[in-house]
Design a protein around this motif. Structure first.
Motif, PDB file in Angstrom:
ATOM      1  N   TYR A   1      -8.335  -0.653   2.434  1.00 47.42           N
ATOM      2  CA  TYR A   1      -7.733   0.588   2.923  1.00 47.42           C
ATOM      3  C   TYR A   1      -7.325   1.497   1.771  1.00 47.42           C
ATOM      4  O   TYR A   1      -6.763   1.015   0.780  1.00 47.42           O
ATOM      5  CB  TYR A   1      -6.504   0.286   3.776  1.00 47.42           C
ATOM      6  CG  TYR A   1      -6.798  -0.052   5.222  1.00 47.42           C
ATOM      7  CD1 TYR A   1      -7.584   0.775   6.011  1.00 47.42           C
ATOM      8  CD2 TYR A   1      -6.273  -1.207   5.803  1.00 47.42           C
ATOM      9  CE1 TYR A   1      -7.854   0.465   7.331  1.00 47.42           C
ATOM     10  CE2 TYR A   1      -6.527  -1.531   7.128  1.00 47.42           C
ATOM     11  CZ  TYR A   1      -7.323  -0.689   7.878  1.00 47.42           C
ATOM     12  OH  TYR A   1      -7.600  -1.008   9.181  1.00 47.42           O
TER      13      TYR A   1
ATOM     14  N   ASN B   1       0.857  -1.189   0.000  1.00 48.84           N
ATOM     15  CA  ASN B   1       0.000   0.000   0.000  1.00 48.84           C
ATOM     16  C   ASN B   1       0.895   1.243   0.000  1.00 48.84           C
ATOM     17  O   ASN B   1       1.778   1.397   0.834  1.00 48.84           O
ATOM     18  CB  ASN B   1      -0.888  -0.009   1.250  1.00 48.84           C
ATOM     19  CG  ASN B   1      -1.943   1.067   1.217  1.00 48.84           C
ATOM     20  OD1 ASN B   1      -1.676   2.209   0.862  1.00 48.84           O
ATOM     21  ND2 ASN B   1      -3.153   0.712   1.623  1.00 48.84           N
TER      22      ASN B   1
ATOM     23  N   LYS C   1      -7.367  -4.953   2.094  1.00 52.55           N
ATOM     24  CA  LYS C   1      -7.530  -4.657   0.664  1.00 52.55           C
ATOM     25  C   LYS C   1      -8.364  -3.400   0.436  1.00 52.55           C
ATOM     26  O   LYS C   1      -8.257  -2.758  -0.612  1.00 52.55           O
ATOM     27  CB  LYS C   1      -8.191  -5.840  -0.029  1.00 52.55           C
ATOM     28  CG  LYS C   1      -7.313  -7.082  -0.107  1.00 52.55           C
ATOM     29  CD  LYS C   1      -8.057  -8.228  -0.781  1.00 52.55           C
ATOM     30  CE  LYS C   1      -7.167  -9.473  -0.874  1.00 52.55           C
ATOM     31  NZ  LYS C   1      -7.871 -10.616  -1.514  1.00 52.55           N
TER      32      LYS C   1
ATOM     33  N   GLN D   1      -5.165   4.765  -0.161  1.00 48.97           N
ATOM     34  CA  GLN D   1      -3.728   4.875  -0.436  1.00 48.97           C
ATOM     35  C   GLN D   1      -3.066   6.107   0.192  1.00 48.97           C
ATOM     36  O   GLN D   1      -1.856   6.270   0.081  1.00 48.97           O
ATOM     37  CB  GLN D   1      -3.499   4.923  -1.953  1.00 48.97           C
ATOM     38  CG  GLN D   1      -4.057   3.734  -2.705  1.00 48.97           C
ATOM     39  CD  GLN D   1      -3.273   2.466  -2.440  1.00 48.97           C
ATOM     40  OE1 GLN D   1      -2.055   2.439  -2.563  1.00 48.97           O
ATOM     41  NE2 GLN D   1      -3.985   1.402  -2.053  1.00 48.97           N
TER      42      GLN D   1
END
Length: 366
Positions: free
Chosen positions: A67, A35, A65, A69
């Motif tokens: 969350y 990430n 998955k 950026q």
């Protein structure tokens, strides 16, 4: 560095008293490291703390998955989750508002009383919102991820975890709403004067909130009162200097350059000095001016002067008291000390801060 932080977090999970003692799987660690937001320590800090509080371990992979950026987007997700989860959103909003306005944090010993007074300031007994320790404990548990604590002058305060959250919430709650900002600053000033648990600390915060609330008259009255003794001299002079009249005065004594006086009634009461009850305190910052044997040539004091706008149009036969603002006649011939106005002075420091020249000693309070 990121690998180290994630490994430390993964191993710490097993220390939690969960029903199953488990750690993050390799896939889950990879999702965090891949990430882009994890390049920033602050993002990792919020993410790890949020996972630590996450109740359903079977959904951790799915959550990782989902969350975003960036830190800004992550904060939006976390704040929206709080709004969807917690029942008492009104109390959460009130807490965020007062913590934003506090500027340095809120005394933990004050928080329950402050929230109670803030939420009920415009309500009657029938519509009163109850706030107690249990209520606050519940709210704090939900908001733990956003909060930190600090110590100032030996006192325990609740603060935001990071300034990025403060900026986001400030925009969310107060964007272009200056009237509410000033209203809450005024609430803080009154709370610190009437309800706080630690008076000396709170008195030092009062001038800041009066100034931010644009309550300049109240600020000046406070700084000239006994209640302001906890405010140090440098801060006192700085607050007062910001609101002094900007007019520079001519050299000669005239209507445009009047000696500042206090009427005999105000001189008798003399509530200017939080440190002294003598008549030799500085008219501006109220610091005592030591005259002793230096007499009229005392280099530590200067005559307090006012401009025509703040003085009397009948000067020098009439003067305007700088405290009660009433016009008083000056005696002609032999003066009577009991009723004669008292000429005021300012200290050397206030004279220097005013530009080391003859400048009006009144305040712009409109």
């Amino acid at each position: 560095m990121r690998n180290y932080i994630v490994e430390r977090f993964a191993s710490s999970i097993s220390e939690e008293k969960w029903k199953k003692h488990i750690t993050l799987e390799s896939e889950q660690k990879s999702l965090i490291l891949n990430n882009k937001g994890s390049e920033h320590p602050l993002y990792l800090s919020y993410l790890c703390e949020n996972l630590r509080q996450f109740g359903d371990y079977s959904l951790v992979t799915k959550r990782l998955k989902a969350y975003p950026q960036t830190t800004d987007e992550l904060l939006d997700v976390l704040l929206n989750e709080i709004s969807a989860t917690i029942d008492n959103q009104t109390l959460v909003d009130a807490f965020f508002k007062v913590l934003i306005i506090s500027n340095v944090g809120i005394l933990e010993s004050d928080i329950v009383t402050m929230l109670d007074k803030f939420l009920n300031k415009n309500t009657d007994e029938t519509s009163r919102i109850n706030v107690d320790r249990m209520t606050w404990s519940t709210i704090r548990r939900y908001l733990k991820i956003f909060l930190d604590t600090t110590w100032i002058d030996g006192h325990h305060l609740i603060t935001f975890r990071h300034s990025s959250l403060l900026q986001k919430l400030h925009k969310r709650y107060f964007d272009e709403n200056n009237s509410e900002l000033r209203s809450i600053h005024g609430f803080f000033a009154q709370f610190y004067l009437s309800f706080t648990t630690i008076k000396e600390y709170s008195r030092r915060r009062v001038p800041y909130h009066y100034e931010q609330a644009h309550m300049i008259k109240e600020l000046i009255v406070f700084l000239r009162s006994l209640e302001s003794r906890a405010v140090n001299q440098i801060d006192r002079q700085a607050y007062l200097r910001n609101h002094r009249c900007k007019k520079q005065l001519p050299v000669q004594d005239s209507v445009a350059n009047q000696r500042a006086y206090v009427c005999n009634v105000c001189a008798t009461l003399f509530k200017l000095g939080p440190f002294t009850m003598t008549k030799n305190a500085c008219l501006l910052c109220t610091t005592p001016i030591l005259t002793s044997s230096l007499g009229q040539n005392n280099s530590l004091k200067r005559e307090a002067r006012v401009c025509m706008n703040h003085g009397s149009p009948g000067y020098p036969r009439t003067i305007k008291c700088t405290i009660c603002k009433s016009l008083r006649s000056r005696n002609v011939g032999t003066p009577t000390p009991q009723i004669e106005p008292v000429a005021m002075n300012i200290c050397f420091h206030c004279w220097m801060m005013g530009g080391a020249g003859t400048r009006c000693c009144e305040f712009e309070t409109d």
